[in-house]
Design an enzyme around this catalytic site. Sequence first.
Site, mmCIF file in Angstrom:
data_model
loop_
_atom_site.group_PDB
_atom_site.id
_atom_site.type_symbol
_atom_site.label_atom_id
_atom_site.label_comp_id
_atom_site.label_asym_id
_atom_site.label_seq_id
_atom_site.Cartn_x
_atom_site.Cartn_y
_atom_site.Cartn_z
ATOM 1 C CD GLU A 1 -3.678 -5.632 3.903
ATOM 2 O OE1 GLU A 1 -4.572 -4.884 4.368
ATOM 3 O OE2 GLU A 1 -2.483 -5.299 3.813
ATOM 4 C CD GLU B 1 -2.999 -1.015 2.282
ATOM 5 O OE1 GLU B 1 -4.037 -1.705 2.199
ATOM 6 O OE2 GLU B 1 -2.761 -0.251 3.250
#
Length: 811
Positions: free
Chosen positions: A493, A417
């Site tokens: 995720e 991220e």
Amino acid sequence: MKFPFLRTSILILCLAFCLPVLAQRNLIELQKDWKFAKGEIPTAAETNFNDSNWQDVRIPHDWAISENFIKDGDGSTGKLQWKGQGWYRKKLDIAPSFKDKRVYLIFDGVMAFPEVYINGKLAGKWDYGYNSFYVDITDHLNFNGENFLAVHADTRKHDSRWYPGAGMYRKVQMLVTNPVHVDIWGTYVTTPVIKKDSASIRISNKIINTTEKADSVKIYQSILNPEGNEVSKDSVTRFIAAGGESFLEINTKVSKPQLWDVNQPNLYKTITKVFVGGKQTDEKETTFGIRTIKFTADDGFHLNGKRVQLKGVNLHHGHGPLGGAFYPRAAERQLEIMQSLGVNAIRNSHNVAAPELLELCDKMGILFFNEIFDKYDAKAGIVDTTNFEDFAHRNIKNFVLRDRNHPSVFMWSVGNEIGDVQWNQNNGFQRLHTMLNYVNKYDPTRPTTLVNDQLKSAELRHFDLYDVHSWNYGRRYRIARKLEPNKAVVISESASTLSTRGFYEFPLPEKKTDFTKSLQVSSYDLNAPDWAEIADDDFMWQQQEPYIAGEFVWTGFDYLGEPTPYTNKEVTEMGMTDLEASRSSYFGIVDLVGIPKDRYYLYKSYWKPDETTVHILPHWNWEGREGETTPVFVYTNGDCAELFINGKSFGKKCKKLDSETSTDRFRLMWKDVTYEPGEVKAVAYKDGKKIGENNIKTAGKTSKISLTADRTSIKADGKDLSYILVEAFDKDGNPSPLADNELKIEVSGAGHLAGAGNGDPQSFEPFQNNKVNLFYGKAMIIVGSDFEKGKLKLSVKPENIQKESITINVE
């Protein structure tokens, strides 16, 4: 005989393998007899510094985990005092015979920016607190007198989104070798071709010659199969310059290879023996596995030619009450709990893991998604003065060299991220390319990835630089998949469902972000942040899009920090104060101490369809709710279940496998049940046949506790652990789901109290204290061994209830 030279060669080879080892490498763990102090101590590295009033510690050591919580502190990093400086000192036992050898210190991780001093002189330093590194200390040693090691750790420049720990939180080893030896992490085993009848094995050894003499170096390489039998041997010779190094490579074959698999994790060993002038100078053992891995765009992940759906979880490096301090048993227990619900893959989130974690995955048959960084900033030790190219090279090098022989590792991730990388800001793509190039330099045999969360950034095509689409939450992979359909997709995720073990609220939330000022999250498993989803959604999406290789749930365990939805900012927006912000997460399938939440059984019912699961929620102690609607859910691997309250049927419900509502597919829900004390029973069916049943009862007054140890015998090695579950019951043996008694803890004999907790994200009691409260009827006490054999006795005294004790053998 036609080929006399053949017999001679075989004889020489055999003699070489049978020669006595004249000098071995010696690997010594530096665990005991350390001194520690916090703060800025300018002269602490000096040899004659007086550390007699410092704290006695053993390694691993996390200086912050035993301290008091800062109640108005930052919940995002656990409200603990991890920011600061710490000094460690130890007298090194250096034998005079070491004078003609090389001596290294190997650190598995120091948080953060460690500096290593020998006899007052700086011998080496590092920056990234999660990565392993080593220092050659030979030239700093006094071989005719005392030697002192000092390590300075400084976390002030480190940044984190969760509790990172502080200090020397992983093991330290001293390696003593002869001048000509295999480099640290210098053996590299690959398996280029694997067939049913044979596998080709390529073994490369980096040999270091630290002498002032050029010499001919010979290595003998043998391979042992999983049963310990030798199945291959060979040798190679090369001339190595003084002060030089060379790669000595052997290509061989193994017949009828036993493949490493999640169901049968077969492990081979290769033994490298180094000879100079006919004398053995080194011997190094390396574990490896033989297996094939392959991602396909439309059929997911394949292991040994068979499709394997990745049923994964993310795990942070911390271990609840133990903090960042790494104990192999704590990691093993985590993996055992995860496997028990069907997990076959782990993603380390988001930093270099302890090496023992990968060793455990190798042995237990768990695939490993290996990630090195969270962000390319101070969370990785990158500060304003950091040279990015140099930083990337040495950190990727250590990361890959250390881990590349593990058969469990199936993919490398260079980051998580990272917004500016995804959007190509601050030379984002160039930095990404740099990282990936170094991964491929040191191991081109596995696919690479970047884990992403910025949906529209895919239009810039950063995925052209790596091999697999990895995306977090909400089907954010969809643009990347459309633009590049020839690459596999992994949900790196998933879910981020939020819940507190044992806690339930009414009515059921109308939307996933309905949170209250209770500072807990209902275990009906219907809540998630606005950027995430509940577990059932990810199950459904993978059914609808079978090309997806699998998911990695956020998270397997709760962890210290990131207490969404009750961070400092979020509670302030609710009209509360920092004092009320929580100190640990709600994301886990199990709580901070490893006690399963209800969600554990939802995952197990889906991931282990052949194992009977019948789990009922909520508990059935609702004094004051008589006559009120109290929904009952059942998690089962069955198709249907019938619900009974005090013998009265509330009907049979079946999963709706084609429903557009994900919860209807995977759980059974009776939302209109009226509460009355007594018994709740569920009978589950599969294909029309009863597969099992379960029941819960309204408990009376708490009258006793039980102590259940996960292991009643542990090793006297100073780091083994036993986890003792404390549970409350009424006089009839029914679990007491609301018990919150304070427990007084006493540990005596051959061990110590390592930590205690109860899974409450709102508890601010120190973890290493002589008391803990039951939380919804349960708590966990962790005891650890010392270095003497004997009996370890734990006694627990609840308020107004009889004391209970348990004995652990320390062997």
